[in-house]
Design a protein around this motif. Structure first.
Motif, PDB file in Angstrom:
ATOM      1  N   UNK A   1       0.852  -1.180   0.000  1.00  0.00           N
ATOM      2  CA  UNK A   1       0.000   0.000   0.000  1.00  0.00           C
ATOM      3  C   UNK A   1       0.893   1.236   0.000  1.00  0.00           C
ATOM      4  N   UNK A   2       0.602   2.191  -0.910  1.00  0.00           N
ATOM      5  CA  UNK A   2       1.366   3.430  -0.992  1.00  0.00           C
ATOM      6  C   UNK A   2       0.433   4.623  -0.852  1.00  0.00           C
ATOM      7  N   UNK A   3       0.876   5.605  -0.064  1.00  0.00           N
ATOM      8  CA  UNK A   3       0.175   6.880   0.091  1.00  0.00           C
ATOM      9  C   UNK A   3       1.160   7.974  -0.291  1.00  0.00           C
ATOM     10  N   UNK A   4       0.852   8.696  -1.396  1.00  0.00           N
ATOM     11  CA  UNK A   4       1.759   9.720  -1.916  1.00  0.00           C
ATOM     12  C   UNK A   4       1.060  11.066  -1.915  1.00  0.00           C
ATOM     13  N   UNK A   5       1.825  12.123  -1.655  1.00  0.00           N
ATOM     14  CA  UNK A   5       1.294  13.486  -1.730  1.00  0.00           C
ATOM     15  C   UNK A   5       2.347  14.381  -2.368  1.00  0.00           C
ATOM     16  N   UNK A   6       1.968  15.621  -2.634  1.00  0.00           N
ATOM     17  CA  UNK A   6       2.915  16.577  -3.220  1.00  0.00           C
ATOM     18  C   UNK A   6       3.251  17.694  -2.250  1.00  0.00           C
ATOM     19  N   UNK A   7       3.346  17.307  -0.954  1.00  0.00           N
ATOM     20  CA  UNK A   7       3.736  18.257   0.078  1.00  0.00           C
ATOM     21  C   UNK A   7       5.234  18.449   0.119  1.00  0.00           C
ATOM     22  N   UNK A   8       5.752  18.964   1.231  1.00  0.00           N
ATOM     23  CA  UNK A   8       7.195  19.254   1.324  1.00  0.00           C
ATOM     24  C   UNK A   8       8.064  18.007   1.427  1.00  0.00           C
ATOM     25  N   UNK A   9       7.505  16.875   1.870  1.00  0.00           N
ATOM     26  CA  UNK A   9       8.300  15.669   2.018  1.00  0.00           C
ATOM     27  C   UNK A   9       9.144  15.676   3.283  1.00  0.00           C
ATOM     28  N   UNK A  10       9.916  14.618   3.461  1.00  0.00           N
ATOM     29  CA  UNK A  10      10.782  14.477   4.639  1.00  0.00           C
ATOM     30  C   UNK A  10      12.191  14.172   4.156  1.00  0.00           C
ATOM     31  N   UNK A  11      13.152  14.902   4.644  1.00  0.00           N
ATOM     32  CA  UNK A  11      14.553  14.701   4.247  1.00  0.00           C
ATOM     33  C   UNK A  11      15.042  13.330   4.712  1.00  0.00           C
ATOM     34  N   UNK A  12      15.967  12.729   3.967  1.00  0.00           N
ATOM     35  CA  UNK A  12      16.481  11.395   4.360  1.00  0.00           C
ATOM     36  C   UNK A  12      17.036  11.360   5.775  1.00  0.00           C
ATOM     37  N   UNK A  13      17.646  12.446   6.228  1.00  0.00           N
ATOM     38  CA  UNK A  13      18.226  12.462   7.575  1.00  0.00           C
ATOM     39  C   UNK A  13      17.161  12.432   8.667  1.00  0.00           C
ATOM     40  N   UNK A  14      15.919  12.787   8.328  1.00  0.00           N
ATOM     41  CA  UNK A  14      14.845  12.828   9.313  1.00  0.00           C
ATOM     42  C   UNK A  14      13.975  11.576   9.293  1.00  0.00           C
TER      43      UNK A  14
ATOM     44  N   UNK B   1       8.251   2.250   4.711  1.00  0.00           N
ATOM     45  CA  UNK B   1       9.398   2.982   4.171  1.00  0.00           C
ATOM     46  C   UNK B   1       8.931   4.339   3.670  1.00  0.00           C
ATOM     47  N   UNK B   2       9.829   5.338   3.758  1.00  0.00           N
ATOM     48  CA  UNK B   2       9.539   6.705   3.336  1.00  0.00           C
ATOM     49  C   UNK B   2      10.456   7.085   2.179  1.00  0.00           C
ATOM     50  N   UNK B   3       9.905   7.882   1.254  1.00  0.00           N
ATOM     51  CA  UNK B   3      10.704   8.363   0.132  1.00  0.00           C
ATOM     52  C   UNK B   3      10.035   9.617  -0.437  1.00  0.00           C
ATOM     53  N   UNK B   4      10.760  10.310  -1.294  1.00  0.00           N
ATOM     54  CA  UNK B   4      10.158  11.444  -1.987  1.00  0.00           C
ATOM     55  C   UNK B   4       9.192  10.940  -3.057  1.00  0.00           C
ATOM     56  N   UNK B   5       8.098  11.656  -3.242  1.00  0.00           N
ATOM     57  CA  UNK B   5       7.219  11.348  -4.374  1.00  0.00           C
ATOM     58  C   UNK B   5       7.909  11.712  -5.681  1.00  0.00           C
ATOM     59  N   UNK B   6       8.533  12.873  -5.713  1.00  0.00           N
ATOM     60  CA  UNK B   6       9.317  13.304  -6.870  1.00  0.00           C
ATOM     61  C   UNK B   6      10.777  13.366  -6.426  1.00  0.00           C
ATOM     62  N   UNK B   7      11.506  12.298  -6.735  1.00  0.00           N
ATOM     63  CA  UNK B   7      12.894  12.207  -6.268  1.00  0.00           C
ATOM     64  C   UNK B   7      13.750  13.278  -6.917  1.00  0.00           C
TER      65      UNK B   7
ATOM     66  N   UNK C   1      13.026  16.410  -5.126  1.00  0.00           N
ATOM     67  CA  UNK C   1      13.120  16.251  -3.663  1.00  0.00           C
ATOM     68  C   UNK C   1      11.920  16.875  -2.963  1.00  0.00           C
ATOM     69  N   UNK C   2      10.736  16.481  -3.418  1.00  0.00           N
ATOM     70  CA  UNK C   2       9.519  16.998  -2.801  1.00  0.00           C
ATOM     71  C   UNK C   2       8.476  15.894  -2.767  1.00  0.00           C
ATOM     72  N   UNK C   3       7.442  16.129  -1.950  1.00  0.00           N
ATOM     73  CA  UNK C   3       6.405  15.123  -1.794  1.00  0.00           C
ATOM     74  C   UNK C   3       6.861  13.992  -0.894  1.00  0.00           C
ATOM     75  N   UNK C   4       5.897  13.279  -0.351  1.00  0.00           N
ATOM     76  CA  UNK C   4       6.206  12.145   0.523  1.00  0.00           C
ATOM     77  C   UNK C   4       5.444  10.913   0.039  1.00  0.00           C
ATOM     78  N   UNK C   5       6.173   9.827  -0.125  1.00  0.00           N
ATOM     79  CA  UNK C   5       5.571   8.537  -0.458  1.00  0.00           C
ATOM     80  C   UNK C   5       5.829   7.584   0.705  1.00  0.00           C
ATOM     81  N   UNK C   6       4.751   7.102   1.301  1.00  0.00           N
ATOM     82  CA  UNK C   6       4.834   6.125   2.386  1.00  0.00           C
ATOM     83  C   UNK C   6       4.418   4.777   1.828  1.00  0.00           C
ATOM     84  N   UNK C   7       5.314   3.780   1.926  1.00  0.00           N
ATOM     85  CA  UNK C   7       5.066   2.441   1.395  1.00  0.00           C
ATOM     86  C   UNK C   7       4.987   1.458   2.548  1.00  0.00           C
ATOM     87  N   UNK C   8       3.849   0.782   2.655  1.00  0.00           N
ATOM     88  CA  UNK C   8       3.639  -0.232   3.692  1.00  0.00           C
ATOM     89  C   UNK C   8       3.489  -1.581   3.001  1.00  0.00           C
TER      90      UNK C   8
END
Length: 452
Positions: free
Chosen positions: A370-383, A421-427, A430-437
């Motif tokens: 299951x993936x939930x993606x948005x076009x928000x600010x995202x989360x930096x890899x360090x966070x 797992x967390x990743x950028x929607x647009x790598x 470097x924006x958006x957040x994609x959460x993959x379960x």
């Protein structure tokens, strides 16, 4: 760094085995040499006895038995000696090999720089003779026999060392399995370790670990009960404050007072949300006693989107669901609702007005993703590793929140051995957040819905 127990045990046992093998080999070599020499001494005695018993003629010159050219290692010589009166029987030897002063019996003498093993005897006719053999040849024969006795040690010791290493490794396999069991657990799993199949010497250590785990579990349970009890106790006062604030808002007041009452109501609402999430986090961190069953993602998506659609519509956010929503996941329905609600709620909260949220479901041979993606600010890899900690907030984000949403998601995925797992929607941007379960071992039933 200290070597492993397996290495140290193998090294010590191998060293001990090699030491014993070397000592045993030395004794075996010495014994084989002595036995070979005794056998050759017996051969000399038997030749002398054979000559005496059968009255065989013995010349006064060196006689080889057998032919010297045929087998030099079997060279045996026979020679007459002078009798007790110093007189030789028969013709005296032109080139006597040895002095007539040799006593009867076995002895080792040096002749012209060579060592000889001799057997001297006197016949009934007062005739003396000797049977001799060079000790160099005797020693060579003895060494050959001794080395042949050592050959099994030379061949078997390396094989035994390899087998010993394999046996020790096999004996330590229960410890490796125990370590793998502990290493594969998540932080919420404080169940006891199984002592079956473990050596008797290791079981007290496992029992001590189980007692420690039980004490840790009791301590964690007390903390969770305290949080839950405190949250429950605070809900009633907050509910009363909320009612009082609503009544106060209905009364006539100045605009300044109205703004302050509105701010008070928002603060009370955030406090109630925080208490609800604390209770939810406490519940999902407890060992689950609820029955699990296949839960359809399609029904869960419809329910969550119906509940959260007003919030998305208020920000003009477009939500689209694609993929195989008819897939089923085996778990408690309330846990799946809580997990997906937190993900979608976070996506709505951090997606800017007029943005987009995509919910997708994929099914493969291993389970459901299951993936939930948005076009928000995202989360930096360090966070990304820190946001799963309770109350952690990403710096520079002005959105109000408790910092418990992803902690609840992580606790639920840990309970069901799923992964998040967390990743950028647009790598690239470097924006958006994609959460993959990823849920493994889930059932499948194809279907598709779309919510706008």
């Amino acid at each position: 760094m200290r070597p492993s127990l397996e290495f140290r045990l193998s090294a010590w046992v191998s060293a001990l085995l090699l030491g014993v093998a070397i000592v045993a080999g030395v004794f075996s070599f010495v014994a084989a040499c002595e036995e070979a020499n005794e056998l050759q001494d017996d051969t000399l005695r038997q030749i002398g006895a054979l000559i005496e018993r059968n009255h065989l003629p013995v010349g006064n010159a060196i006689t080889g038995l057998p032919d010297l050219d045929s087998d030099p290692e079997s060279r045996v010589v026979v020679q007459l000696l002078a009798n007790a009166n110093g007189e030789a029987v028969g013709r005296p030897s032109a080139t006597p090999l040895l002095s007539a002063a040799l006593p009867d019996g076995l002895q080792t003498v040096m002749v012209e720089g060579e060592s000889w093993r001799l057997f001297v005897t006197t016949l009934a006719t007062d005739t003396r003779f000797l049977v001799g053999q060079q000790t160099e040849l005797r020693d060579e024969i003895a060494r050959d026999g001794a080395f042949r006795s050592l050959l099994p040690f030379v061949i078997l010791i390396p094989i035994l060392l390899v087998v010993l290493r394999c046996v020790i490794r096999r004996m330590l396999n229960p410890l490796n399995r125990l370590a793998s069991d502990l290493d594969g657990r998540n932080e919420q799993d404080l169940g006891t370790l199984s002592a079956s199949g473990l050596p008797t010497e290791i079981r007290p250590f496992v029992v001590a670990i189980n007692r420690l785990l039980a004490r840790v579990e009791q301590s964690v349970s007390r903390q969770r009960r305290f949080v839950a009890d405190a949250s429950h106790e605070l809900r009633s006062p907050l509910t009363a404050l909320s009612l009082q604030a609503e009544r106060l808002a209905d009364t006539r007041m100045s605009s300044v007072a109205g703004d302050r009452v509105a701010a008070l109501r928002q603060g009370i609402c955030r406090a109630r949300l925080l208490l609800d999430q604390l209770l939810t986090l406490t519940r999902v961190q407890e060992p689950s006693a609820m029955a699990v069953s296949p839960v359809s993602l399609e029904q869960i998506f419809r329910q969550i989107l119906e509940d959260l659609h007003p919030r998305a519509a208020a920000k003009s956010i477009d939500i689209e669901v694609t993929g195989e929503q008819g897939a089923s996941i085996i778990l408690a329905e309330s846990d799946l609702i809580t997990l997906l609600r937190n993900l979608v709620d976070n996506a709505i909260k951090y997606t800017p007005a007029g943005g987009r949220i995509d919910l997708s479901v994929g099914v493969d041979d291993r389970g459901v993703v299951v993936e939930v993606s948005d076009n928000g600010p995202g989360i930096a890899p360090s966070e990304r590793a820190l946001v799963f900690e309770p109350f952690h907030r990403v710096l520079g984000n002005d959105e109000a929140g408790s910092g418990l949403g992803l902690s609840i998601v992580k606790a639920i995925t840990d309970r069901y051995a799923a992964s998040v797992a967390l990743d950028y929607t647009d790598v690239a941007q470097s924006c958006g957040l994609r959460v993959t379960v990823s849920f493994r071992g889930s059932e499948r039933n194809a279907g598709t819905i779309t919510q706008r």
